[in-house]
Design a protein around this motif. Structure first.
Motif, short mmCIF file in Angstrom:
data_model
loop_
_atom_site.label_atom_id
_atom_site.label_comp_id
_atom_site.label_asym_id
_atom_site.label_seq_id
_atom_site.Cartn_x
_atom_site.Cartn_y
_atom_site.Cartn_z
N LEU A 107 26.05 9.93 -11.54
CA LEU A 107 25.13 9.28 -10.36
C LEU A 107 23.42 8.58 -10.80
O LEU A 107 23.51 7.85 -12.18
CB LEU A 107 24.03 11.22 -10.97
CG LEU A 107 22.59 11.93 -9.13
CD1 LEU A 107 23.78 11.72 -7.95
CD2 LEU A 107 22.58 12.29 -9.93
N CYS A 124 26.03 8.81 -5.72
CA CYS A 124 26.98 9.84 -6.35
C CYS A 124 28.14 8.99 -5.65
O CYS A 124 28.80 9.03 -5.23
CB CYS A 124 26.79 11.73 -5.74
SG CYS A 124 27.66 13.01 -6.72
N TRP A 137 24.42 17.08 -0.83
CA TRP A 137 23.96 17.28 -1.55
C TRP A 137 22.42 18.08 -1.05
O TRP A 137 22.60 18.72 -0.27
CB TRP A 137 23.36 15.82 -0.84
CG TRP A 137 23.37 13.93 -1.50
CD1 TRP A 137 24.78 13.80 -0.36
CD2 TRP A 137 22.99 13.68 -2.64
NE1 TRP A 137 24.65 12.53 -1.45
CE2 TRP A 137 24.24 12.80 -2.26
CE3 TRP A 137 22.42 14.04 -3.28
CZ2 TRP A 137 24.52 11.48 -3.00
CZ3 TRP A 137 23.05 12.65 -4.30
CH2 TRP A 137 23.38 11.64 -4.40
N LYS A 139 18.53 18.86 -2.19
CA LYS A 139 16.68 18.46 -3.01
C LYS A 139 16.32 19.75 -2.95
O LYS A 139 16.07 20.21 -1.17
CB LYS A 139 16.39 18.02 -1.51
CG LYS A 139 15.11 17.49 -2.65
CD LYS A 139 13.89 16.13 -1.03
CE LYS A 139 13.41 17.09 -0.21
NZ LYS A 139 13.02 16.57 -0.02
N ALA A 176 14.32 18.80 -7.84
CA ALA A 176 15.55 17.86 -8.14
C ALA A 176 16.23 17.68 -7.59
O ALA A 176 16.53 18.24 -6.14
CB ALA A 176 16.74 19.21 -9.29
N VAL A 177 17.58 16.41 -7.39
CA VAL A 177 18.22 15.99 -6.30
C VAL A 177 19.75 16.69 -7.00
O VAL A 177 20.00 15.64 -8.37
CB VAL A 177 17.82 14.83 -5.88
CG1 VAL A 177 19.26 14.56 -4.64
CG2 VAL A 177 16.57 14.16 -5.09
N ILE A 178 20.57 17.31 -6.37
CA ILE A 178 21.66 17.78 -7.07
C ILE A 178 22.93 16.91 -5.77
O ILE A 178 22.54 17.21 -4.80
CB ILE A 178 21.48 19.59 -6.73
CG1 ILE A 178 20.57 19.72 -7.16
CG2 ILE A 178 23.40 19.19 -7.45
CD1 ILE A 178 20.64 21.28 -7.88
N CYS A 179 23.80 16.67 -6.78
CA CYS A 179 25.01 16.11 -6.44
C CYS A 179 25.99 16.79 -6.57
O CYS A 179 26.09 17.22 -7.36
CB CYS A 179 25.38 14.56 -6.40
SG CYS A 179 27.31 13.62 -6.80
N GLN A 190 28.71 19.62 -10.28
CA GLN A 190 28.04 18.81 -9.80
C GLN A 190 26.68 17.82 -10.96
O GLN A 190 27.40 18.49 -12.41
CB GLN A 190 26.58 20.04 -9.99
CG GLN A 190 26.37 20.72 -10.06
CD GLN A 190 24.85 22.14 -9.88
OE1 GLN A 190 25.54 22.71 -8.69
NE2 GLN A 190 24.46 22.58 -10.24
N GLN A 192 22.66 16.57 -11.53
CA GLN A 192 21.24 16.58 -11.34
C GLN A 192 20.59 15.20 -10.85
O GLN A 192 20.90 15.04 -12.65
CB GLN A 192 20.91 17.47 -10.83
CG GLN A 192 20.41 18.57 -12.01
CD GLN A 192 19.48 19.30 -12.12
OE1 GLN A 192 20.54 20.13 -10.90
NE2 GLN A 192 19.04 19.93 -13.33
N LYS A 193 19.52 14.92 -10.81
CA LYS A 193 18.08 14.51 -11.51
C LYS A 193 17.12 14.73 -11.01
O LYS A 193 16.86 14.85 -9.40
CB LYS A 193 18.77 12.67 -10.88
CG LYS A 193 18.24 12.30 -9.43
CD LYS A 193 18.34 10.13 -9.59
CE LYS A 193 17.73 9.94 -10.74
NZ LYS A 193 16.09 9.98 -10.30
N TYR A 194 16.15 14.34 -12.01
CA TYR A 194 14.33 14.55 -11.54
C TYR A 194 13.90 13.50 -10.74
O TYR A 194 13.81 12.52 -11.47
CB TYR A 194 13.76 15.80 -12.22
CG TYR A 194 13.91 16.69 -12.11
CD1 TYR A 194 14.05 17.92 -11.87
CD2 TYR A 194 15.61 16.67 -13.46
CE1 TYR A 194 14.66 19.15 -12.64
CE2 TYR A 194 15.89 18.04 -14.50
CZ TYR A 194 15.66 19.45 -13.46
OH TYR A 194 16.12 20.29 -13.57
#
Length: 369
Positions: A107, A124, A137, A139, A176-179, A190, A192-194
């Motif tokens: 990511l 990602c 994805w 959010k 959080a954005v999650i792949c 998965q 994730q990043k904030y």
């Protein structure tokens, strides 16, 4: 004679064990054997001619030949043959599909910190999988749509990259954005990043004193509360369209004015700013007489409303009484005196001819000399 031999296709994750089954519905003592994709005999009845110890006999009987293949690799993929020596011989085919899970998702963000209202891009990457992975994805709990590209590698292996573009708001800070990688060989794979979002200040003026009306002679204390990201570095007070009172005291975010009078009336504004922008909040000052009180105003309105209601009711009653009076006496004075007067020769005759029940005209005559 119908098909008497059955088997099943197998999907197996690379490195794990595949089970190949050759089953006979009604065996007549015919011989069962298993061949690899190159048609080399793996097992003839319960004997293994092929010198590959990864193949092991799980079960052998008149109706079944069950073989395991451990530590499966991509080279093991293909069509395996179950063969039954009948007349004519029968064959059934088991396709082994080897699944290769992707590596850990990678990511990456175009920028680590984004200002509200701006667009950012996050990528990602799911590397080296078979078949190609699908990337989704999220959010928070909101699904988003990315744009995927698929690169084919050797041995039907694939690398998939998905790019997500989104415009951020201050509400996205810390979200959080999650792949999410969707692949038959893995579950819940998965990364994730904030989001870190900078936004301009939010400003609110709080009245510290007084609690009620602002009266002449009293003091006024206001506090300007401002928060943003980054935290506002500057807070200023001003009076809109007028000069600031000369004896007003400003201490950081606090404004203090003593001994209020009506010349101080107006709009006082607190302005806060940071690297993203600035914002403000207004307080409208109205100084009341020293005897002003909030409660009597409500009572006065009630009294005035009651008086108006009484006056309106009295006027309506008067109009009704007058209307009934005029309806009862309508035309009385004109009817009794005027009718027949036009045809009379003189005043006496007019009186005699007038309607009104004057039967004895002699008694009612009046003479004027």
């Amino acid at each position: 004679m119908g098909q008497n031999l059955v088997t099943n296709n197998v999907s197996v994750v690379e490195g794990e064990t595949a089970i190949i089954s050759c089953r006979v519905k009604n065996n007549d003592d015919s011989v069962i054997q298993l061949l690899n994709p190159n048609r080399q005999t793996i097992y003839f009845r319960d004997v293994r001619p092929l010198k590959d110890s990864r193949f092991q006999l799980v079960n052998f009987s008149d109706n079944e030949l069950l073989v395991s293949l451990s530590n499966v690799s991509l080279s093991d993929e293909g069509r395996y043959v179950c063969q039954l020596y009948t007349d004519p011989p029968q064959e059934a085919y088991a396709d082994i599909t080897v699944l290769v899970p992707p590596g850990n998702p990678i990511l990456e963000s175009r920028e680590e910190i984004v200002s509200e209202g701006n667009e950012t891009e996050i990528t990602c990457t799911a590397m080296g999988s078979k078949p190609a992975s699908t990337i989704k994805w999220m959010k928070g709990d909101q699904p988003l749509q990315g744009e995927a590209t698929v690169e084919e590698l050797y041995d039907r292996m694939f690398t998939v990259t998905s790019r997500l573009r989104l415009t951020v708001s201050k509400e996205d800070d810390g979200v959080a954005v999650i792949c999410i990688i969707d692949h038959p060989a893995v579950k819940d794979f998965q990364a994730q990043k904030y989001l870190e979002v900078q936004y301009k200040p939010e400003v609110q003026i709080v009245v510290e004193f007084p609690e009620g009306l602002t009266r002449e002679g009293e003091n006024l204390e206001l506090t300007c509360k401002a928060k943003g990201k980054p935290q506002p570095h500057q807070i200023n007070w001003l009076k809109v369209d007028d000069d600031f009172p000369s004896h007003a005291v400003i201490t950081g975010s606090d404004l203090f004015i003593e001994n209020l009078n009506k010349s101080y009336n107006g709009t006082y504004r607190c302005v806060a700013s940071n690297l993203v922008g600035e914002a403000y909040d207004d307080y409208i000052l109205y100084v009341y007489d020293s005897r002003a009180d909030g409660a009597p105003q409500k009572i006065d309105h009630a009294v005035i409303g009651g008086i108006v209601a009484v006056v309106v009711f009295a006027m309506l009653c008067l109009l009704i009484v007058l209307g009934r009076y005029f309806a009862r006496h309508k035309g009385t004075y004109f009817t009794h005196e005027a009718k027949g007067a036009d045809d009379a020769a003189d005043a006496d005759t007019a009186i005699i001819n007038a309607e009104g029940g004057h039967n004895n005209s002699d008694d009612k005559k009046e003479y004027y000399i």
